[in-house]
Scaffold this motif. Structure first.
Motif, short mmCIF file in Angstrom:
data_model
loop_
_atom_site.label_atom_id
_atom_site.label_comp_id
_atom_site.label_asym_id
_atom_site.label_seq_id
_atom_site.Cartn_x
_atom_site.Cartn_y
_atom_site.Cartn_z
N UNK A 142 18.21 11.29 -34.03
CA UNK A 142 18.26 11.04 -35.48
C UNK A 142 17.51 12.11 -36.27
N UNK A 143 18.07 12.52 -37.40
CA UNK A 143 17.42 13.51 -38.25
C UNK A 143 16.42 12.85 -39.20
N UNK A 144 16.60 11.55 -39.46
CA UNK A 144 15.72 10.81 -40.35
C UNK A 144 15.28 9.53 -39.65
N UNK A 145 14.20 8.96 -40.14
CA UNK A 145 13.71 7.67 -39.63
C UNK A 145 14.81 6.62 -39.85
N UNK A 146 15.22 5.97 -38.79
CA UNK A 146 16.34 5.02 -38.88
C UNK A 146 16.00 3.82 -39.76
N UNK A 147 14.72 3.51 -39.90
CA UNK A 147 14.34 2.41 -40.79
C UNK A 147 14.69 2.76 -42.24
N UNK A 148 14.48 4.01 -42.60
CA UNK A 148 14.83 4.47 -43.95
C UNK A 148 16.34 4.48 -44.12
#
Length: 204
Positions: A142-148
């Motif tokens: 993932x390139x970004x936090x999956x929570x976000x």
């Protein structure tokens, strides 16, 4: 006798839920009294209190029933494999359409906003689990936090769903609006507004 009592209980609770939703849309949840809800449901105050402590407990029951049914609808869809199909979106919008008035009360934030927060939290948690499973199955980084990502995705769904349900007639057909949201998720806002990756307009 127990079966008769169970049926009577289900009918009574269903009538009270329906009365709360109807009156909330007509007069606003904050203005409702238990005697008004009981009268609309055609039950006595004593019967109301035999089932619920107060109107907040009844509202909590409306939300719990709604979310339990939504989870049942979504479970087969979120187990999808082979990429993003958009089927959970269609299931969500169809469930909202089938329960339009209850969703409208929740999405308006009635009852101090707890119901809306719970809806967002439940959808975000289910979405996060789906994203995490896809990442693991496909060996992605993932390139970004999956929570976000999950919260942003659910926020878009809730915003569009609120607008879509508040119109007298659905402004866009169900499958079409779900498809638009799916495409927005797949390709992003720049693509949606006609901008290509090089920064040139799609009309050029």
């Amino acid at each position: 006798m127990p079966q008769v009592d169970d049926r009577r209980t289900r009918r009574t609770r269903s009538a009270l839920r329906r009365a709360l939703v109807e009156l909330s849309l007509e007069r606003g949840y904050a203005n409702l009294r238990v005697d008004e809800i009981s009268e609309r449901a055609d039950v006595g105050r004593a019967t109301f209190y035999a089932h619920f402590r107060d109107k907040q407990a009844l509202y909590d029951d409306v939300v719990a029933a709604l979310l339990a049914e939504l989870k049942e609808r979504l479970t087969p869809e979120v187990r999808e494999t082979g990429g993003f199909t958009g089927r959970p979106l269609v299931a969500l919008f169809q469930h909202a359409l089938d329960n339009r008035d209850a969703y409208r009360v929740v999405l308006r934030g009635d009852g101090d906003g707890r119901a809306l927060t719970r809806l967002r939290d439940d959808l975000s948690e289910a979405t996060l689990r789906t994203f995490e499973r896809r990442v693991e199955e496909q060996g992605l980084e993932p390139r970004l936090d999956l929570r976000v990502v999950a919260r942003a995705w659910v926020g878009e769904q809730v915003a569009v769903l609120t607008w879509w349900l508040e119109e007298e007639a659905a402004p866009i057909p169900l499958e079409e609006v779900a498809g638009m949201l799916a495409d927005l998720s797949r390709f992003g806002r720049m693509w949606a507004t006609g901008v290509d990756p090089t920064g040139a307009s799609s009309s050029e």
